[in-house]
Design an enzyme around this catalytic site. Structure first.
Site, PDB file in Angstrom:
ATOM      1  N   GLU A   1      52.848  31.036  46.639  1.00  0.00           N
ATOM      2  CA  GLU A   1      51.727  31.927  46.319  1.00  0.00           C
ATOM      3  C   GLU A   1      50.536  31.133  45.829  1.00  0.00           C
ATOM      4  O   GLU A   1      50.687  30.060  45.251  1.00  0.00           O
ATOM      5  CB  GLU A   1      52.117  32.897  45.183  1.00  0.00           C
ATOM      6  CG  GLU A   1      53.057  33.981  45.593  1.00  0.00           C
ATOM      7  CD  GLU A   1      53.398  34.928  44.446  1.00  0.00           C
ATOM      8  OE1 GLU A   1      52.966  34.672  43.298  1.00  0.00           O
ATOM      9  OE2 GLU A   1      54.088  35.918  44.714  1.00  0.00           O
TER      10      GLU A   1
ATOM     11  N   ARG B   1      63.075  51.073  34.729  1.00  0.00           N
ATOM     12  CA  ARG B   1      63.632  51.622  33.480  1.00  0.00           C
ATOM     13  C   ARG B   1      62.480  52.052  32.586  1.00  0.00           C
ATOM     14  O   ARG B   1      61.316  51.802  32.889  1.00  0.00           O
ATOM     15  CB  ARG B   1      64.415  50.523  32.753  1.00  0.00           C
ATOM     16  CG  ARG B   1      63.513  49.345  32.414  1.00  0.00           C
ATOM     17  CD  ARG B   1      64.136  48.345  31.467  1.00  0.00           C
ATOM     18  NE  ARG B   1      63.141  47.379  31.024  1.00  0.00           N
ATOM     19  CZ  ARG B   1      62.770  46.286  31.672  1.00  0.00           C
ATOM     20  NH1 ARG B   1      63.319  45.991  32.831  1.00  0.00           N
ATOM     21  NH2 ARG B   1      61.843  45.488  31.191  1.00  0.00           N
TER      22      ARG B   1
HETATM   23  C1  MV4 Z   1      52.326  33.944  38.645  1.00  0.00           C
HETATM   24  C2  MV4 Z   1      51.404  33.294  37.799  1.00  0.00           C
HETATM   25  C3  MV4 Z   1      50.277  32.761  38.369  1.00  0.00           C
HETATM   26  N1  MV4 Z   1      50.076  32.838  39.697  1.00  0.00           N
HETATM   27  N2  MV4 Z   1      52.079  34.005  39.972  1.00  0.00           N
HETATM   28  C4  MV4 Z   1      55.771  34.607  35.424  1.00  0.00           C
HETATM   29  C5  MV4 Z   1      56.981  35.466  35.472  1.00  0.00           C
HETATM   30  C6  MV4 Z   1      56.968  36.140  36.781  1.00  0.00           C
HETATM   31  N3  MV4 Z   1      57.318  37.519  36.634  1.00  0.00           N
HETATM   32  C7  MV4 Z   1      55.603  35.957  37.329  1.00  0.00           C
HETATM   33  N4  MV4 Z   1      54.941  34.985  36.524  1.00  0.00           N
HETATM   34  C8  MV4 Z   1      53.753  34.446  36.875  1.00  0.00           C
HETATM   35  N5  MV4 Z   1      53.450  34.498  38.197  1.00  0.00           N
HETATM   36  C9  MV4 Z   1      50.976  33.461  40.457  1.00  0.00           C
HETATM   37  N6  MV4 Z   1      50.757  33.507  41.769  1.00  0.00           N
HETATM   38  C10 MV4 Z   1      51.691  33.289  36.421  1.00  0.00           C
HETATM   39  C11 MV4 Z   1      52.849  33.864  35.968  1.00  0.00           C
HETATM   40  C12 MV4 Z   1      53.048  33.863  34.554  1.00  0.00           C
HETATM   41  C13 MV4 Z   1      53.084  35.067  33.844  1.00  0.00           C
HETATM   42  C14 MV4 Z   1      52.945  36.305  34.471  1.00  0.00           C
HETATM   43  C15 MV4 Z   1      52.988  37.477  33.759  1.00  0.00           C
HETATM   44  C16 MV4 Z   1      53.158  37.422  32.382  1.00  0.00           C
HETATM   45  C17 MV4 Z   1      53.310  36.223  31.738  1.00  0.00           C
HETATM   46  C18 MV4 Z   1      53.269  35.033  32.456  1.00  0.00           C
HETATM   47  C19 MV4 Z   1      53.409  33.826  31.795  1.00  0.00           C
HETATM   48  C20 MV4 Z   1      53.377  32.662  32.504  1.00  0.00           C
HETATM   49  C21 MV4 Z   1      53.202  32.681  33.888  1.00  0.00           C
END
Ligand code: MV4
Length: 674
Positions: free
Chosen positions: A200, A292
């Site tokens: 991504e 949930r």
């Molecule tokens: C990401 C991102 C940046 N760019 N995807 C972390 C857990 C997973 N559910 C998705 N996550 C992330 N995906 C892209 N393309 C940054 C995160 C991320 C994050 C996302 C939501 C809430 C907290 C986070 C903490 C670190 C990284």
């Protein structure tokens, strides 16, 4: 309608569900483990069924036992809460097979959202925005690198089977792709047994914005607006709020409609949350769906005036959703803070122990509305959802959350002020909490100005973990007053400071007291004025006029240099916790008149003078020791305390090992005086 439910959970969420069921006249069955026989959630329900030993695998995760309990008690439905079996499709199916209503989506919807890449493919079909990337089946290194080059760097590699941030790699340049892919696949196979990855575009300062959705069995599906949960630590949410700061009505509608499309695409029923990752410019992309009711649902309840558990129970009973989309409104702003038994200064290590004190001011236990009254659009300013009471223990078996503190305000600043005040008035003694950390977090510039992104805590680490400050003269004055008051208790309790009886015992009208805190030792002198006007306090080279104005239980009123001050001072062994309505300050006071070496001997027992951790065991079982010999070293409040032999004698047994956490008053070793 359903008239009896089983709540397959514990703690605050079990209590939360029970509260709404009770209001709706629905009977409740609790389940519990050995550790929870007297837990609040058991008492909150009408009847209860024992499941098994404390570990969740042997109790709260035993789906077959839970279904048997529901059948045996005549419950028609099972509410799974969050965690445990709440997103277990097999359990949802087993409920259905047993003729029980699973209060949640159908097993097929849980399964559809369970696999990251499959969910993304479904979402793409439903026109839900996805982060630009590749989430197909092809896995050859050269092909994926080509995709990364096409997407543009930085890219993020994610394990298809992953979640919660595991198995993610940021790749900054094409040259680094191959090594990052190999490392990501290694972690993916060892963590999830599946080495497929997706690629991504990497968002560098994303926000976590999620939409609450609700669907019924009649084809209705609505969104109850958004929550911003960007303030996280290692993928654990710390603060959640609704609505999301900066959200425009147009974007809210676009996200809401995308979330509803996501729910419809998997045949969703009940409460669900569609998580989006949002750029600072507001563009948003689907991340995953939580099938949930979530921990942070109360902020949505606060701004909509709706009881989401009531909605769940109505949907489970086959009723239509209570409101249409155009009947839902946002009122004001709500913020939730998760109060944890953990030690932020020690890497947020869970803190196990007894809640010797658990008090809050001005807050109501969960009560969205009075019995029979319609849902209120003007909720209480402070709501606390908790599964524990003063005197209860936080055990190592379950999540160490003490409570959710949820505040409401007419706008974000008002909510923030209510949060600051509620945190300042929260009193916990007996274990470490994150309350001080939360106070710094909510009062910090980034959060108070709503400069939110998922890296907020890391970026502001230094401000959130300031070096310990020496105690203020106010704190010292309260600690001194508590010590002197305690010494005098038994004397003329009605007016302890006007008499000098307690002082003459020490042969003088002046006293030196030494306190230690996180920043070191402080010595202060107190001199009795002799004319009933109070005391002179010398500390840090300054002189202050001090007088006791009132005292009762733990509450003290002082006059310090003419200012009237109030605080609660709670004693825990040799620790004094001073709650002045703004913060908790803890000081250690070792009574010089007590036994040497901060130890305490009671008929051959040696007990911990305060809660803490064993950092060294110096004595050997069976060895003879001389009076004053160091036996054990404990650590509490970043200070070491030596436990010394109270007399010549024999160490008959050692009851703790290095690394063990001990409660105040716990017997440390068996000692026999020679
Ligand atoms: C990401 C991102 C940046 N760019 N995807 C972390 C857990 C997973 N559910 C998705 N996550 C992330 N995906 C892209 N393309 C940054 C995160 C991320 C994050 C996302 C939501 C809430 C907290 C986070 C903490 C670190 C990284």
């Amino acid at each position: 309608m359903i008239n009896k439910i089983l709540i397959a959970n514990r703690g605050e969420i079990a209590c939360r569900v029970a509260a709404t069921a009770r209001r709706m006249g629905i009977a409740t069955v609790a389940v519990y483990s050995d550790a929870d026989a007297r837990a609040k959630h058991v008492q909150a329900c009408d009847e209860s069924v024992h499941l098994g030993p404390a570990p969740a695998k042997e109790s709260y995760l035993r789906g077959e036992l839970i279904i048997a309990a529901a059948l045996a008690t005549g419950a028609q439905a099972i509410h799974p809460g969050y965690g445990f079996l709440s997103e277990n499709a097999d359990f949802a199916q087993a409920c259905a097979d047993a003729g029980l209503v699973f209060i949640g989506p159908p097993a097929s919807a849980i399964r559809a959202m369970g696999s990251k890449s499959a969910a993304k493919a479904l979402m793409e079909k439903a026109a839900v925005p996805l982060v630009p990337g590749y989430h197909g089946e092809r896995q050859e290194g050269a092909f994926l690198r080509g995709e990364a080059d096409r997407i543009g760097y930085p890219v993020l590699l994610k394990a298809s089977a992953g979640g919660g941030g595991k198995g993610m790699r940021v790749v900054e340049r094409s040259e680094d792709f191959e090594a990052a892919l190999a490392s990501c696949k290694r972690e993916a196979i060892s963590s999830f047994g599946d080495d497929r990855v997706l690629v991504e575009k990497y968002l560098t300062r994303p926000r976590h914005v999620e939409i609450q959705v609700f669907a019924d069995t009649h084809g209705n599906c609505v969104y109850l607006f958004e929550r911003d949960c960007s303030v996280q630590r290692r993928h654990q949410k710390v603060l959640e709020e609704a609505p999301a700061p900066g959200m425009t009505p147009q974007r809210r509608a676009a996200m809401g409609e995308a979330a509803v499309a996501a729910a419809r695409a998997v045949g969703y029923v009940g409460a669900g949350t569609v998580e989006f990752i949002a750029n600072q410019d507001g563009s948003f992309y689907f991340m995953e769906m939580n099938t949930r009711l979530q921990v942070e649902h109360p902020v949505t309840e606060m701004i909509t005036g709706q009881d989401l558990v009531e909605w769940q129970l109505r949907v489970a009973a086959g009723q239509a959703l209570p409101l249409r989309q155009d009947e839902l409104r946002i009122a004001g702003h709500a913020i939730e803070a998760r109060i944890y038994a953990e030690n932020p200064e020690k890497g947020f290590l869970p803190s196990i122990g007894t809640l010797a004190r658990l008090r809050t001011a001005g807050a109501v236990e969960f009560r969205l509305h009075e019995a029979d009254a319609p849902p209120s659009a003007a909720p209480a300013a402070v709501r606390i959802d908790s599964g524990v009471r003063e005197g209860d223990a936080i055990s190592p078996f379950y999540d160490p959350m003490i409570a959710k503190l949820i505040v409401w305000g007419a706008d974000r600043d008002a909510a923030l002020r209510n949060m600051a005040r509620a945190l300042a008035q929260y009193q916990v003694v007996g274990l470490a909490t994150n309350i001080g950390f939360l106070q710094r977090l909510v009062s910090g510039a980034a959060f108070s100005q709503a400069d939110l992104d998922t890296g907020l805590i890391e970026r502001h680490h230094d401000a959130l973990f300031p070096p310990p400050a020496p105690p203020s003269v106010e704190t010292l004055a309260f600690a001194a007053a508590a010590v002197l008051g305690q010494e005098r208790s038994g004397a003329d309790a009605s007016d302890p400071w006007s008499s000098t009886a307690g002082w003459r015992l020490n042969g003088a009208l002046t006293r030196t007291l030494e306190f230690s805190g996180e920043a070191g030792k402080t010595r202060l002198q107190l001199a009795y004025a002799g004319d009933g006007s109070g005391w002179t306090l010398h500390a840090d080279g300054a002189t202050h006029a001090l007088r006791l104005e009132s005292s009762g239980d733990d509450a003290l009123g002082l006059s310090l240099d003419g200012r009237s001050l109030r605080a609660d001072v709670v004693r825990e062994g040799e620790l004094l916790h001073v709650f002045d309505g703004r913060a908790q300050r803890t000081l250690h006071y070792a009574d010089p008149m007590a036994h040497a070496g901060h130890s305490e001997a009671e008929g051959g027992r040696l007990t911990a003078p305060m809660p803490g951790k064993i950092v060294a065991v110096l004595a050997q079982k069976g060895s003879s020791v001389a009076k004053g010999a160091p036996l054990l070293i404990m650590e509490a409040m970043k200070m070491e305390h030596t436990i010394a032999a109270p007399a010549d004698g024999i160490v008959q047994d050692l009851l703790y090992a290095v690394g063990d956490q001990v409660a105040e008053g716990a017997q440390l070793l068996e000692f026999k005086t020679a």
